[in-house]
Write a protein that holds these residues in place. Structure first.
Motif, short mmCIF file in Angstrom:
data_model
loop_
_atom_site.label_atom_id
_atom_site.label_comp_id
_atom_site.label_asym_id
_atom_site.label_seq_id
_atom_site.Cartn_x
_atom_site.Cartn_y
_atom_site.Cartn_z
N ASN A 10 70.24 -29.48 -21.89
CA ASN A 10 71.50 -29.07 -22.51
C ASN A 10 72.38 -28.19 -21.63
N GLY A 11 72.36 -28.43 -20.33
CA GLY A 11 73.26 -27.73 -19.43
C GLY A 11 72.95 -26.27 -19.21
N GLU A 12 71.76 -25.82 -19.60
CA GLU A 12 71.39 -24.42 -19.38
C GLU A 12 71.23 -24.14 -17.88
N GLU A 13 71.32 -22.86 -17.52
CA GLU A 13 71.06 -22.47 -16.14
C GLU A 13 69.56 -22.59 -15.85
N PRO A 14 69.20 -22.94 -14.62
CA PRO A 14 67.77 -23.05 -14.30
C PRO A 14 67.02 -21.73 -14.38
N THR A 15 67.76 -20.62 -14.45
CA THR A 15 67.13 -19.31 -14.58
C THR A 15 67.30 -18.73 -15.99
N ALA A 16 67.62 -19.58 -16.96
CA ALA A 16 67.83 -19.13 -18.34
C ALA A 16 66.54 -18.55 -18.92
N GLU A 17 66.70 -17.67 -19.91
CA GLU A 17 65.54 -17.03 -20.54
C GLU A 17 64.82 -17.97 -21.50
N LYS A 18 65.49 -19.04 -21.93
CA LYS A 18 64.81 -20.01 -22.80
C LYS A 18 65.46 -21.38 -22.67
N PHE A 19 64.65 -22.42 -22.91
CA PHE A 19 65.12 -23.80 -22.96
C PHE A 19 64.85 -24.31 -24.38
N SER A 20 65.71 -25.18 -24.88
CA SER A 20 65.49 -25.75 -26.21
C SER A 20 65.92 -27.20 -26.24
N ALA A 21 65.30 -27.98 -27.14
CA ALA A 21 65.64 -29.40 -27.28
C ALA A 21 65.22 -29.88 -28.66
N LEU A 22 65.99 -30.81 -29.20
CA LEU A 22 65.67 -31.43 -30.49
C LEU A 22 64.70 -32.58 -30.27
N VAL A 23 64.10 -33.05 -31.38
CA VAL A 23 63.28 -34.24 -31.32
C VAL A 23 64.20 -35.45 -31.20
N CYS A 24 63.77 -36.49 -30.49
CA CYS A 24 64.58 -37.70 -30.36
C CYS A 24 64.60 -38.45 -31.69
N LEU A 25 65.77 -38.81 -32.14
CA LEU A 25 65.91 -39.44 -33.45
C LEU A 25 65.27 -40.81 -33.51
N ASP A 26 65.31 -41.55 -32.40
CA ASP A 26 64.76 -42.91 -32.44
C ASP A 26 63.23 -42.93 -32.49
N ASP A 27 62.63 -41.75 -32.34
CA ASP A 27 61.16 -41.67 -32.39
C ASP A 27 60.66 -41.09 -33.71
N GLN A 28 61.56 -40.69 -34.59
CA GLN A 28 61.11 -39.94 -35.77
C GLN A 28 62.00 -40.27 -36.97
N ASP A 29 61.41 -40.25 -38.15
CA ASP A 29 62.21 -40.43 -39.37
C ASP A 29 63.30 -39.38 -39.42
N THR A 30 64.45 -39.72 -39.97
CA THR A 30 65.60 -38.83 -39.94
C THR A 30 65.37 -37.54 -40.70
N PHE A 31 64.41 -37.51 -41.65
CA PHE A 31 64.22 -36.27 -42.41
C PHE A 31 63.52 -35.21 -41.57
N ALA A 32 62.80 -35.62 -40.54
CA ALA A 32 62.04 -34.66 -39.74
C ALA A 32 62.86 -34.23 -38.53
N LYS A 33 63.74 -33.28 -38.72
CA LYS A 33 64.61 -32.82 -37.64
C LYS A 33 63.97 -31.61 -36.96
N TRP A 34 63.10 -31.87 -36.03
CA TRP A 34 62.38 -30.83 -35.34
C TRP A 34 63.12 -30.38 -34.09
N TYR A 35 62.80 -29.16 -33.65
CA TYR A 35 63.30 -28.70 -32.36
C TYR A 35 62.24 -27.81 -31.70
N ALA A 36 62.33 -27.74 -30.38
CA ALA A 36 61.37 -26.96 -29.59
C ALA A 36 62.11 -25.90 -28.80
N VAL A 37 61.49 -24.73 -28.67
CA VAL A 37 62.07 -23.62 -27.89
C VAL A 37 60.99 -23.09 -26.94
#
Length: 331
Positions: A285-312
Motif C-alpha cells: 500500500n505504498g508505505e515507506e520501507p522504513t515504516a513502523e508497520k505494514f498492513s494488508a487486507l485479505v484477498c477477496l477472490d480467496d475468501q467469502d465476502t463476509f470474512a473481511k480480514w486484515y493483517a498488521v
C-alpha cells in the motif's frame, strides 16, 4: 559498486586510527569496531567483537564500565557505509529494554594529493534513545576516535549468511528469494494490496476456526479473559505468546508476539524489516520501507465476502517484527 571488495581495498590503504588503544580495552580474542572518549563527560565508549558476538562498554575514562551490553553478530543492528560521500562512517546499535545506544565512527577519505598530506578528520558519536525517541547525543573527542574501515563486523555478518539491504536499512538472508505472497486487486474501484486467506494462520490456529477446534489445539477448554469490542463481548484466550479472540464460537482475531507462531509463508516475530519485505515481495500500500508497520487486507477472490480480514505487522525500535495481528473488519 562491489562494496565488499571496496571495503577490503580501503582496509589495505587506511590503517585503523588509534587501533592500539582500542584493542587494549577489548576482551582477549576480540577486535575493536570503534571507540572514543566523550566530549565534556570524562567517559569513554568501546564496541568490540569477534565472529560470534559484539559488545558495548561505556564508563569513566580508564575506569570500570558502567554499562555493558552484548548481542550476537547475526542479530546485532549494524549499518555499513553506503559507499557514497567523502566521509566513510558506520554505526552499530545495542538495545536494552526501552533504550537504544547507537555508536558510530568514521573519517574523511582524502581525494587529492594535498589532502593526503593533511591530518585525517575523525569523528564519532553515541546516540541514546528511548522507544525510538532521541534522549541525548554524545559527541566523541575527534583525536580519540578509533575506527578502522574494512572487514570486521561486516565480514562477520556475511559469514553468517546475511547481506545488507539498503532499501530497508536492515540485514537479510542471502538465500534465494521465495515467490512473493503479496497480491494486488481492485477493491471499491481502487487498487490495493492483499494477502491470500491461507496466510491468516499461525501454525495450526487460523482465522475462522470454530471455538472447539481452536481451544483444543492449545489444550485449554476455557477463555482466559474477555474484552468488549463495539459493545460485543469477545472471549480472549492468551497462551505462549499468542492472543486468540473468539465471537460466537468463531476465531475473529489473533495476535502473535513470540517467534514460535509462524505464518505459512514464514513471516514471524523477530524477522528484520528487510526479511519481511522479501517475503511479501514489496512494501504494501505504498508505505515507506522504513515504516513502523505494514498492513494488508485479505484477498477477496480467496475468501467469502463476509470474512473481511486484515493483517498488521508492527516493527519495534530494533527494526524487527514485534507483533503480527489478524482481525476482522466486521465481527
Amino acid at each position: 559498486m562491489d562494496l565488499g571488495r571496496y571495503r577490503r581495498a580501503c582496509l589495505g590503504i587506511i590503517a585503523a586510527l588509534g587501533a592500539a588503544q582500542a584493542h587494549a580495552a577489548c576482551p582477549v580474542g576480540q577486535e575493536a569496531f570503534t571507540s572514543c572518549q566523550i566530549e565534556g563527560r570524562n567517559t569513554e565508549v568501546f564496541v568490540c567483537h569477534d565472529d560470534q558476538a559484539a559488545n558495548y562498554r561505556y564508563g569513566p575514562v580508564g575506569g570500570p564500565a558502567e554499562l555493558v551490553l552484548t548481542d550476537t553478530v547475526e542479530n546485532v543492528d549494524f549499518e555499513p557505509w553506503s559507499g557514497l560521500g567523502k566521509a566513510i562512517h558506520e554505526r552499530i546499535t545495542f538495545y536494552n529494554g526501552d533504550y537504544s545506544y547507537e555508536v558510530g565512527g568514521g573519517f574523511d577519505r582524502p581525494f587529492s594529493e594535498e589532502e593526503m598530506h593533511q591530518d585525517i578528520r575523525r569523528f564519532g558519536w553515541v546516540d541514546v534513545a528511548q522507544n525510538g525517541e532521541g534522549v541525548s547525543r554524545l559527541e566523541c573527542i575527534p583525536e580519540t576516535v578509533s575506527y578502522g574501515f574494512g572487514g570486521g563486523i561486516y565480514d562477520a555478518k556475511v559469514a553468517t549468511g546475511l547481506a545488507w539491504d539498503d532499501y530497508s536499512k536492515t540485514s537479510v538472508s542471502a538465500a534465494p528469494v521465495q515467490t512473493p505472497i503479496l497480491k494486488t486487486e481492485t477493491r471499491y474501484h481502487d487498487p490495493g494490496d492483499c494477502l491470500p486467506s491461507t496466510e491468516f494462520a499461525f501454525g495450526f490456529a487460523k482465522m475462522g476456526d470454530r471455538l472447539t477446534a481452536a481451544y483444543h489445539k492449545l489444550g485449554s477448554p476455557e477463555a482466559s479473559s474477555n474484552v468488549t469490542l463495539g459493545g460485543l463481548k469477545i472471549d480472549r484466550m492468551t497462551a505462549f505468546g499468542i492472543d486468540i479472540d473468539i465471537l460466537q464460537d468463531v476465531v475473529i482475531g489473533m495476535k502473535a508476539t513470540e517467534p514460535l507462531w509462524e505464518m505459512p509463508s514464514g513471516l514471524r516475530v523477530g524477522l528484520t524489516r528487510g526479511e519481511v519485505i522479501r517475503i511479501l515481495g514489496y512494501v504494501p500500500n505504498g508505505e515507506e520501507p522504513t515504516a513502523e508497520k505494514f498492513s494488508a487486507l485479505v484477498c477477496l477472490d480467496d475468501q467469502d465476502t463476509f470474512a473481511k480480514w486484515y493483517a498488521v505487522i508492527v516493527f519495534g525500535q530494533d527494526k524487527r517484527v514485534q507483533s503480527i495481528s489478524f482481525a476482522s473488519l466486521s465481527p
